[in-house]
Every structure is written in C-alpha cells, then in structure tokens.
Design a protein around this motif. Structure first.
Motif, PDB file in Angstrom:
ATOM      1  N   LEU A 211      -5.817  -2.050   5.990  1.00  0.00           N
ATOM      2  CA  LEU A 211      -5.565  -0.920   6.874  1.00  0.00           C
ATOM      3  C   LEU A 211      -6.858  -0.357   7.451  1.00  0.00           C
ATOM      4  N   LEU A 212      -7.919  -0.345   6.663  1.00  0.00           N
ATOM      5  CA  LEU A 212      -9.194   0.197   7.140  1.00  0.00           C
ATOM      6  C   LEU A 212      -9.778  -0.636   8.273  1.00  0.00           C
ATOM      7  N   ARG A 213      -9.435  -1.898   8.350  1.00  0.00           N
ATOM      8  CA  ARG A 213      -9.980  -2.750   9.405  1.00  0.00           C
ATOM      9  C   ARG A 213      -9.425  -2.389  10.784  1.00  0.00           C
ATOM     10  N   PHE A 214      -8.306  -1.676  10.816  1.00  0.00           N
ATOM     11  CA  PHE A 214      -7.718  -1.287  12.097  1.00  0.00           C
ATOM     12  C   PHE A 214      -8.369  -0.033  12.685  1.00  0.00           C
ATOM     13  N   ARG A 215      -9.237   0.604  11.889  1.00  0.00           N
ATOM     14  CA  ARG A 215      -9.886   1.821  12.367  1.00  0.00           C
ATOM     15  C   ARG A 215     -11.328   1.823  11.877  1.00  0.00           C
ATOM     16  N   SER A 216     -12.240   2.056  12.779  1.00  0.00           N
ATOM     17  CA  SER A 216     -13.658   2.114  12.412  1.00  0.00           C
ATOM     18  C   SER A 216     -13.938   3.461  11.758  1.00  0.00           C
ATOM     19  N   SER A 217     -14.047   3.461  10.440  1.00  0.00           N
ATOM     20  CA  SER A 217     -14.254   4.702   9.688  1.00  0.00           C
ATOM     21  C   SER A 217     -15.700   4.800   9.226  1.00  0.00           C
ATOM     22  N   HIS A 218     -16.232   6.019   9.253  1.00  0.00           N
ATOM     23  CA  HIS A 218     -17.575   6.209   8.715  1.00  0.00           C
ATOM     24  C   HIS A 218     -17.509   6.138   7.193  1.00  0.00           C
ATOM     25  N   GLU A 219     -18.680   6.070   6.565  1.00  0.00           N
ATOM     26  CA  GLU A 219     -18.716   5.821   5.118  1.00  0.00           C
ATOM     27  C   GLU A 219     -18.004   6.895   4.321  1.00  0.00           C
ATOM     28  N   ARG A 220     -18.166   8.163   4.746  1.00  0.00           N
ATOM     29  CA  ARG A 220     -17.492   9.243   4.042  1.00  0.00           C
ATOM     30  C   ARG A 220     -15.980   9.096   4.160  1.00  0.00           C
ATOM     31  N   GLY A 221     -15.504   8.686   5.333  1.00  0.00           N
ATOM     32  CA  GLY A 221     -14.077   8.497   5.532  1.00  0.00           C
ATOM     33  C   GLY A 221     -13.513   7.403   4.653  1.00  0.00           C
ATOM     34  N   VAL A 222     -14.262   6.306   4.484  1.00  0.00           N
ATOM     35  CA  VAL A 222     -13.829   5.216   3.608  1.00  0.00           C
ATOM     36  C   VAL A 222     -13.682   5.718   2.182  1.00  0.00           C
ATOM     37  N   THR A 223     -14.638   6.531   1.727  1.00  0.00           N
ATOM     38  CA  THR A 223     -14.590   7.068   0.371  1.00  0.00           C
ATOM     39  C   THR A 223     -13.363   7.954   0.178  1.00  0.00           C
ATOM     40  N   VAL A 224     -13.042   8.791   1.180  1.00  0.00           N
ATOM     41  CA  VAL A 224     -11.866   9.658   1.098  1.00  0.00           C
ATOM     42  C   VAL A 224     -10.587   8.823   1.009  1.00  0.00           C
ATOM     43  N   VAL A 225     -10.514   7.764   1.794  1.00  0.00           N
ATOM     44  CA  VAL A 225      -9.337   6.894   1.768  1.00  0.00           C
ATOM     45  C   VAL A 225      -9.144   6.288   0.385  1.00  0.00           C
ATOM     46  N   PHE A 226     -10.225   5.775  -0.206  1.00  0.00           N
ATOM     47  CA  PHE A 226     -10.108   5.171  -1.530  1.00  0.00           C
ATOM     48  C   PHE A 226      -9.756   6.215  -2.591  1.00  0.00           C
ATOM     49  N   ALA A 227     -10.299   7.425  -2.474  1.00  0.00           N
ATOM     50  CA  ALA A 227      -9.964   8.483  -3.428  1.00  0.00           C
ATOM     51  C   ALA A 227      -8.479   8.828  -3.349  1.00  0.00           C
ATOM     52  N   LEU A 228      -7.947   8.931  -2.130  1.00  0.00           N
ATOM     53  CA  LEU A 228      -6.523   9.222  -1.960  1.00  0.00           C
ATOM     54  C   LEU A 228      -5.663   8.067  -2.472  1.00  0.00           C
ATOM     55  N   ALA A 229      -6.144   6.838  -2.279  1.00  0.00           N
ATOM     56  CA  ALA A 229      -5.406   5.678  -2.782  1.00  0.00           C
ATOM     57  C   ALA A 229      -5.345   5.687  -4.307  1.00  0.00           C
ATOM     58  N   VAL A 230      -6.449   6.084  -4.946  1.00  0.00           N
ATOM     59  CA  VAL A 230      -6.457   6.180  -6.412  1.00  0.00           C
ATOM     60  C   VAL A 230      -5.496   7.272  -6.872  1.00  0.00           C
ATOM     61  N   LEU A 231      -5.449   8.386  -6.155  1.00  0.00           N
ATOM     62  CA  LEU A 231      -4.497   9.452  -6.485  1.00  0.00           C
ATOM     63  C   LEU A 231      -3.070   8.948  -6.358  1.00  0.00           C
ATOM     64  N   LEU A 232      -2.777   8.212  -5.276  1.00  0.00           N
ATOM     65  CA  LEU A 232      -1.450   7.622  -5.099  1.00  0.00           C
ATOM     66  C   LEU A 232      -1.138   6.653  -6.227  1.00  0.00           C
ATOM     67  N   LEU A 233      -2.111   5.847  -6.607  1.00  0.00           N
ATOM     68  CA  LEU A 233      -1.921   4.858  -7.663  1.00  0.00           C
ATOM     69  C   LEU A 233      -1.607   5.532  -8.998  1.00  0.00           C
ATOM     70  N   THR A 234      -2.315   6.608  -9.296  1.00  0.00           N
ATOM     71  CA  THR A 234      -2.079   7.325 -10.557  1.00  0.00           C
ATOM     72  C   THR A 234      -0.690   7.954 -10.567  1.00  0.00           C
ATOM     73  N   THR A 235      -0.297   8.526  -9.432  1.00  0.00           N
ATOM     74  CA  THR A 235       1.037   9.135  -9.333  1.00  0.00           C
ATOM     75  C   THR A 235       2.134   8.085  -9.500  1.00  0.00           C
ATOM     76  N   MET A 236       1.965   6.938  -8.842  1.00  0.00           N
ATOM     77  CA  MET A 236       2.934   5.851  -8.980  1.00  0.00           C
ATOM     78  C   MET A 236       3.024   5.372 -10.423  1.00  0.00           C
ATOM     79  N   SER A 237       1.882   5.247 -11.067  1.00  0.00           N
ATOM     80  CA  SER A 237       1.854   4.759 -12.450  1.00  0.00           C
ATOM     81  C   SER A 237       2.573   5.716 -13.390  1.00  0.00           C
ATOM     82  N   TYR A 238       2.395   7.012 -13.161  1.00  0.00           N
ATOM     83  CA  TYR A 238       3.123   7.990 -13.977  1.00  0.00           C
ATOM     84  C   TYR A 238       4.621   7.872 -13.755  1.00  0.00           C
ATOM     85  N   GLY A 239       5.023   7.762 -12.492  1.00  0.00           N
ATOM     86  CA  GLY A 239       6.442   7.695 -12.182  1.00  0.00           C
ATOM     87  C   GLY A 239       7.110   6.442 -12.709  1.00  0.00           C
TER      88      GLY A 239
END
Length: 395
Positions: A211-239
């Motif tokens: 998904l990141l390849r479809f949008r040129s994101s700056h480094e800070r933006g990439v980090t935010v995306v991965f942090a949100l993905a980890v949050l999603l992953l943790t929520t899914m794992s709990y559920g």
C-alpha cells in the motif's frame, strides 16, 4: 465505596509515577550511565511495594496498552532481522535453535530440585528460553550500538522469542490434553494460535509495504503507518485470541524483506514509543508481588545461573564456527540476560486464554523476573560497551 478523594488519587497515580520514572531515569543515566529501563523497573517495583492507589489495582485497558508497547518493540526487532544473513552464516541460526533447546532442558532439570509440578516446570522452562526484546532493543538504541555482537544479540533474541512462544503454546496444548483429554481443544490452543499469528503478521507485512508504494510518503509518515498497523495487529490478536507478540515480530521480519526504508531517527517510534516503553517497564514491574519475590529468590538465583550458563556456554562453543572470537561470543551470551517483560506478558496472555497454572508460575518466577529485568539491562549495556560497539557522544 470509592470517594472523590480516592478517585482523584487513582487518576493521578499513573501520570505521577511515569513522570517520576522519567525524571529519575534521566538523572541516573546522565550521572552514572544507568540504563533508563532499569530506572523504570525500579520505580514500578517501588510503586508495587507501597501499593500505590490506582497503580497496582486492576485497571481496564492497561494490559492492552502494554501489549501495544511491546508489539512496537517486537516489530522494530523483527525489522532489524536480516533473513539473508542466516543463509550466508547458518551457524547463527543453528546457535539460536540449539541454545534455546539446551536452555529449555537445563532450566526444566534445575527446577526439578524445588518440588514443582511438571506443568509448572515446563512453563518456566519455556519462558526462560526467551530474552527481553524491550530491554535489549532499548539499550542498543540508547547506545546507538552497531557491530557483530549487537547484530548477533538482536538475531538471537528474535530466535529465542519465537522458540519460547512455540514451546509455551505446545505446553498449553499438552496441559489442555492432560486435564480434559480433548485433543481438538489442545490442538486449537497451540497449533491454531501459532499458525494464525504467523499468517496475520505475514499478511500485514506484505500488505502494508504494498500500500505504501502507491503513495510517496515521507519517513515520518511511513513510521506512523507502521505504528497504526501494529495497533491494528494487536487489536486483531486480542479479538481472535492470537499471540500479538509473535504476530508483531513476524510483521517486522516480513516488512524488512519487502524493502520498506526506516531510518535510524525513527527507531523506537519517536516520542510516542518512548512514552509507551516507559509505561511498559513500570507496568510490568508493578505486577510483581514482593512477597513472591522474596519467597522465590533462591529459585530465581539458581535458574538465572543455569540460564546464563546455557546462553554464554553455547555462544562460546559456537563462536569460532559462526565467525567471531570467543571474547565476542562471551559478550553475546551475557547481552541476552534480560527476559521478564516479554515473559510476563506472554504468561499473562496464556492466563487469559485459559492456562490454569499461569498464576502460580508468575508467583514462583517473581524473584527471577525481578532480578533479570532490574539488572539485565545493565549487563547488556556493559557487554555492548565492552565490545566497543557503542556510538554515544555528549550533546
């Protein structure tokens, strides 16, 4: 009945304790070079000792936040794992697997001298295989450490954590089978969790970089995306009642293979990652009961000695085979000393998912876990400094 004053004290407890932990950690690091995570643990232990209102009480949501914090660290650890290195130097992979098996067997054997039940000994042995990714990664980042010893420690830590999760899930399956005789439930509680956790982590590790390849994101933006993905992953794992720790580690490894770039400045996920790490270590330490710590100190010292001897001994034996000196092999084994943050959260997850002896195991291992997390980061720091792989300069 909770009065307004009690509610106020409970509401203020965590912010005040975290602020105290941060201030103390900064002062001790600047004055005596004490690892910050050690100070966080010390404040958490003191909070538990005085039974600070609102800190040691069961507050909804705190275990989830702690899992998010550790999952971020595990993602970062996984992202620093280079699978191609294992192909070029398979002895590192062999060392990690063999050392994990030897540590499991040695701790299981040593715990037999303390009249513990077999299932309790199996759980202790499985947890003792792991190292603390939060302690090791944070100390390495704090020192800006890089080199042969640092890379081996990170790779071996990842292997230890994966083997520990695998061993514990197999023990959970064995426990369900021995108590209920239900083979389906036993398989569902172990194989299903392992396979699905790996699959979910792999799926996100492929999907997010794509998904990141479809949008040129700056480094800070990439980090935010991965942090949100980890949050999603943790929520899914709990559920889904999966292992968020195993899934996050897998996510990081696969994302690294997909060649998504993260710079050194983004290690630790910035200020938010620092705050979550601060909370994680204070929270983990506050879970330990001081009566259990005192009662399990002899067992803890014995198991620490056995665990350390296994990791150091294996690293020494395999040093030349894997391309380093015996001195660096010794330092690698010593740097793997921390273990409790990962072990406690892994044990807490298995308790929530129905493992009966989990509460007893935490009580039995309290002394070992306290010493490992309080002093382990110091050992890791000194090992990396002795290896001359640190690059810290005064501002």
């Amino acid at each position: 009945m909770i009065t307004d004053v009690d509610f106020l004290l409970q509401s203020m407890a965590w912010p005040l304790v975290l602020l105290l932990a941060w201030f103390l950690a900064e002062r001790l690091y600047e004055t005596w070079n004490v690892p910050r995570v050690t100070s966080y643990v010390a404040v958490g232990l003191l909070g538990g000792l005085v039974n600070l209102p609102g800190l040691t009480a069961s507050v909804a949501g705190l275990p989830f936040i702690a899992n998010v914090a550790l999952s971020l660290v595990l993602f970062e650890l996984g992202y620093r794992i280079n699978l191609r290195w294992f192909r070029h130097n398979p002895w590192v992979l062999v060392l990690g697997l063999v050392e994990s098996v030897i540590t499991f067997g040695a701790v299981y054997w040593a715990s037999g001298f303390f009249e513990l039940a077999a299932d309790v000994r199996l759980i202790i042995a499985a947890l003792s295989v792991s190292a603390s990714p939060a302690g090791i990664v944070r100390v390495a980042n704090e020192l800006h450490s890089a080199g042969q010893v640092t890379e081996r420690v990170l790779h071996l830590c990842a292997i230890n954590c994966m083997v520990s999760v695998l061993a514990l899930k197999l023990v959970v399956g064995y426990w369900h089978l021995s108590t209920s005789g239900d083979l389906v439930q036993a398989a569902f509680g172990s194989v299903h969790v392992l396979v699905t956790s790996l699959a979910v982590g792999t799926l996100l590790g492929v999907a997010v970089p794509w998904l990141l390849r479809f949008r040129s994101s700056h480094e800070r933006g990439v980090t935010v995306v991965f942090a949100l993905a980890v949050l999603l992953l943790t929520t899914m794992s709990y559920g889904l009642k999966l292992s968020p720790l195993l899934a996050a580690l897998t996510f990081g490894i696969v994302a690294r293979e997909r060649r998504v770039h993260l710079t050194n400045a983004q290690r630790g996920f910035g200020t938010a990652g620092d705050v979550l790490t601060l909370f994680l270590f204070v929270y983990i330490a506050s879970l330990l009961n001081w009566a259990d710590v005192a009662g399990g100190m002899v067992l803890g010292l014995v198991l620490i000695a056995v665990r350390t001897a296994s990791k150091v001994g294996c690293s020494l034996v395999a040093a030349r085979l894997s391309g380093i000196t015996e001195r660096k092999g010794l330092l690698t084994g010593l740097a793997l000393t921390p273990m409790s943050a990962f072990a406690i959260l892994l044990l807490e997850q298995t308790r929530l998912y129905g493992l009966g002896p989990a509460v007893q195991v935490l009580s039995v291992m309290a002394g070992m876990l306290m010493l490992q997390e309080l002093l382990g980061p110091v050992v890791t720091q000194r090992a990396l400094m002795t290896a001359h792989e640190t690059h810290v300069t005064k501002a």
